[in-house]
Scaffold this motif. Structure first.
Motif, short mmCIF file in Angstrom:
data_model
loop_
_atom_site.label_atom_id
_atom_site.label_comp_id
_atom_site.label_asym_id
_atom_site.label_seq_id
_atom_site.Cartn_x
_atom_site.Cartn_y
_atom_site.Cartn_z
N GLU A 51 4.13 -3.03 -5.81
CA GLU A 51 2.82 -3.23 -5.18
C GLU A 51 2.89 -4.38 -4.18
OE1 GLU A 51 -0.34 -1.52 -8.44
OE2 GLU A 51 0.31 -3.60 -8.66
N LYS A 52 3.55 -5.50 -4.54
CA LYS A 52 3.69 -6.65 -3.64
C LYS A 52 4.52 -6.27 -2.41
CE LYS A 52 5.48 -11.34 -3.43
NZ LYS A 52 6.30 -12.35 -4.11
N LYS A 55 2.50 -4.01 -0.11
CA LYS A 55 1.50 -4.77 0.66
C LYS A 55 2.16 -5.49 1.82
CE LYS A 55 -2.36 -5.75 -2.32
NZ LYS A 55 -2.97 -6.64 -3.26
N GLN A 56 3.31 -6.12 1.55
CA GLN A 56 4.01 -6.86 2.60
C GLN A 56 4.46 -5.94 3.73
OE1 GLN A 56 7.14 -8.95 0.49
NE2 GLN A 56 5.77 -10.59 -0.13
N GLY A 58 2.80 -3.11 4.50
CA GLY A 58 1.65 -2.34 4.94
C GLY A 58 1.60 -0.94 4.35
N THR A 60 0.65 1.50 0.95
CA THR A 60 -0.06 1.59 -0.32
C THR A 60 0.79 2.41 -1.29
OG1 THR A 60 -2.19 1.49 0.79
CG2 THR A 60 -2.17 2.35 -1.47
#
Length: 129
Positions: A51-52, A55-56, A58, A60
């Motif tokens: 998940e991290k 996010k980094q 861009g 999902t």
């Protein structure tokens, strides 16, 4: 949540052993692993990691795909040589995807997968152990 009962789990495992186990054992010349174990903490840590990372980048992350794999007979992990394994890779929704089925999701190729679960004891032990 798509839970299954212990009875169904045993049925699925026995069907795997009956329909594939012997052929795999013959192909590799020994009893193959038919289970892998990952701790709850390891799975939670991996989910937080993807998940991290997503996010980094861009992205999902919407799920994990489980792949079947096999170690090579030249693998440096001696107990795992020629044995089956499973590994996880994160997925994302395809653009313009339809109803959310598996075909509507694609693997994320630039986030590391999770492997190195522990084989069952013995590796060929059936469900339940």
């Amino acid at each position: 949540m798509n839970k299954i009962t212990p009875t169904r789990a045993k049925e699925l495992n026995q069907n795997f052993v009956k329909t594939r186990g012997k052929a795999i054992d013959i192909a590799i010349g020994k009893k193959d692993a038919i289970s892998a174990w990952f701790s709850i903490d390891e799975l939670k840590e991996y989910i937080a990691f993807v998940e991290k990372e997503g996010k980094q980048k861009g992205i999902t992350v919407n799920g994990l795909r489980v792949y079947f794999g096999a170690y090579a007979d030249t693998d440096i992990e001696i107990p795992k040589k020629n044995m089956s394994t499973v590994f996880f890779v994160p997925t994302q929704a395809n653009l313009g995807s339809g109803n959310g089925g598996d075909g509507d999701n694609s693997d994320i190729g630039d986030i590391d997968g999770l492997n190195h679960g522990t084989m069952g004891e013995p590796p060929s032990a059936t469900y339940p152990q």
